[in-house]
Enzyme design. Sequence first.
Site, PDB file in Angstrom:
ATOM      1  N   GLY B  70       0.832  -1.198   0.000  1.00 25.59           N
ATOM      2  CA  GLY B  70       0.000   0.000   0.000  1.00 25.59           C
ATOM      3  C   GLY B  70       0.863   1.243   0.000  1.00 25.59           C
ATOM      4  N   ASN B 152      -6.365   5.209  10.092  1.00 23.45           N
ATOM      5  CA  ASN B 152      -5.904   3.964  10.695  1.00 23.45           C
ATOM      6  C   ASN B 152      -5.843   4.010  12.221  1.00 23.45           C
ATOM      7  OD1 ASN B 152      -3.849   5.827   9.667  1.00 23.45           O
ATOM      8  ND2 ASN B 152      -2.399   4.536  10.764  1.00 23.45           N
ATOM      9  N   GLN B 180      -6.896   0.944   4.967  1.00 24.33           N
ATOM     10  CA  GLN B 180      -7.759   0.416   6.038  1.00 24.33           C
ATOM     11  C   GLN B 180      -9.194   0.251   5.568  1.00 24.33           C
ATOM     12  OE1 GLN B 180      -6.638  -0.884   8.645  1.00 24.33           O
ATOM     13  NE2 GLN B 180      -4.568  -0.068   8.502  1.00 24.33           N
ATOM     14  N   ALA B 201      -2.990  -5.912   0.670  1.00 25.37           N
ATOM     15  CA  ALA B 201      -3.630  -7.219   0.870  1.00 25.37           C
ATOM     16  C   ALA B 201      -3.597  -7.697   2.322  1.00 25.37           C
ATOM     17  CB  ALA B 201      -2.962  -8.261  -0.022  1.00 25.37           C
ATOM     18  N   HIS B 202      -2.517  -7.363   3.037  1.00 30.12           N
ATOM     19  CA  HIS B 202      -2.369  -7.978   4.361  1.00 30.12           C
ATOM     20  C   HIS B 202      -3.285  -7.379   5.419  1.00 30.12           C
ATOM     21  CE1 HIS B 202       0.129  -5.073   6.769  1.00 30.12           C
ATOM     22  NE2 HIS B 202       0.322  -4.572   5.575  1.00 30.12           N
ATOM     23  N   THR B 238       9.322  -8.428 -11.840  1.00 25.31           N
ATOM     24  CA  THR B 238       8.649  -9.713 -12.062  1.00 25.31           C
ATOM     25  C   THR B 238       7.555  -9.828 -11.023  1.00 25.31           C
ATOM     26  OG1 THR B 238      10.632 -10.717 -12.968  1.00 25.31           O
ATOM     27  CG2 THR B 238       8.968 -12.217 -12.070  1.00 25.31           C
ATOM     28  N   CYS B 327       6.313   6.722  23.214  1.00 28.17           N
ATOM     29  CA  CYS B 327       7.169   5.704  23.812  1.00 28.17           C
ATOM     30  C   CYS B 327       7.181   4.398  23.051  1.00 28.17           C
ATOM     31  CB  CYS B 327       6.767   5.463  25.251  1.00 28.17           C
ATOM     32  SG  CYS B 327       7.239   6.843  26.269  1.00 28.17           S
TER      33      CYS B 327
END
Lengths: 138, 394
Positions: B70, B152, B180, B201-202, B238, B327
């Site tokens: 993305g 997000n 998202q 995709a993930h 590729t 943090c």
Amino acid sequence: MALDYSKKVMDHFINPRNVGEIPDADGVGEAGNPKCGDIMKIYLKVNPDTKVIDDVKFKTFGCASAIASSSMATEMIKGRTVEDAWNLTNSAVAEALDGLPPIKMHCSVLAEEAIHEALNDYRAKHGMEIIPVEHHED
Amino acid sequence: MFVYLDHTATTPTSPEVMKAMMPYFGEIFGNPSSVYSFSRKSREAIEKARNQVAASLNADPSEIFFTGSGTEADNWALKGTLEKAKISGKNHLITTKIEHHAILHTAEYLHKVEGVDVTYLPVNSEGFVSVEDVKNAITDKTALVSVMFANNEVGTIEPVKEIGALCREHKIPFHTDAVQAAAHLKIDVKAMNIDMLSMSAHKMYGPKGVGALYLRRGLHPENFIHGGAQEHKHRASTENIAGIVGFGEAMEILQGRLEEDKALNSARRDRLISGILERIPHAKLNGATGDNRLPNNINFSFIGVEGETLLLDLDAKGISASTGSACSSESLDPSHVLLALGLKHEMAHGSLRFTIGRLTTDEQIDYVLEVLPEIVSRRREMSPLWEDYIKSQA
């Protein structure tokens, strides 16, 4: 980002020592500010005869390393005289915690500063000379 | 107990998706660019995936270009469009203060290296961009408007359709980062006036390492990755065949369960939100509510505590979550999104995000509601900031 803390840091974070406040403290010191995400407050109870720190408590807002640094630093000055406690350095605190991630070193600096503030508060109240300290922005 | 509540960070590749991908590692390995008939199978697999993704967006397959992520799609849309626009003397980009770093850091790069003028639009306290602000920011030099579909961190869903319509009116291309949103919402690029759209995709139970850019026909940004003639000469490399196949499959499966997931997630989201508000005093919900919020996003600030401590305490209880606190990052600044919503630094440092998904169960929601109040209360007890806050309230 995941930070890999040492086992000692995690131990002092999960089970911090000396948490709390001392209502009739002989010295109180604070360091840090909410903007950067860390505030540390240290309370000292000092034996009037021996000048030994009999009790020390802290309250800290901040990340795991800030809480662990406070916990470790308070352990390290407990039982030491007010003169001797002044010599505690941030690197000694970090070392005692088996190291802090580089970006978290300021947490140990904060512990040193808060202790210096508390010791100076004690000194001022007991007619002792205030020791000049450098202040860090973070 | 392992309670994964960080579905916005990433999702597991679903078993059906993995099954579809498997043949394309060892068995059907041919290079799609080769001439022999063996490679046709690889080409066909990619085109099937392209059709699956296109159908989900109501786009034409020729408008879908697979990328490595993305982030790459975002980089391509911004850099490619602004570089191309130089010919016509346009050098102005409009975006928002709450974009993902894939957009913000690309915009900063364009400003630094290409001298592009960037307008970062503000948002209101719930995270909404105003269409009026977009309109007022447009100049005759504006080459692109890029506003994320949904945020997000806080889940706020932006008025994309209206912003798209405005851009059409001014003949300015409109890009949206839907990394998202595409995992939760029905997107129709035609009905929503979208010219370019980034996906990954993930985030939707597909594999990592593959994304896509939807490019409306007629738009020709400069290429971003140069080399061979893959992706109709627009994106060299590729092809990641297995990844692309997985993306297509994940997207198709998602469309079949979108409404069902949305209803289930929203119900759990709202139960977790109201449960936290009931059990933890002085908890502040960040972002929008109801249909204007991603169905899987829960984001709170707890005054007096710092986010990383909450994450580590939750982790000790088996719960994976996320924070906008500095943090947990490389920098000392808290989340730019929460600051843009107007949160004070200490509130941004004290933020906690749960994002639910297919791994979530009702029992897990109960479990979080059981352990979180105690964690917050214990850390507040050791916080001087909480002490000050309570005194100031008295």
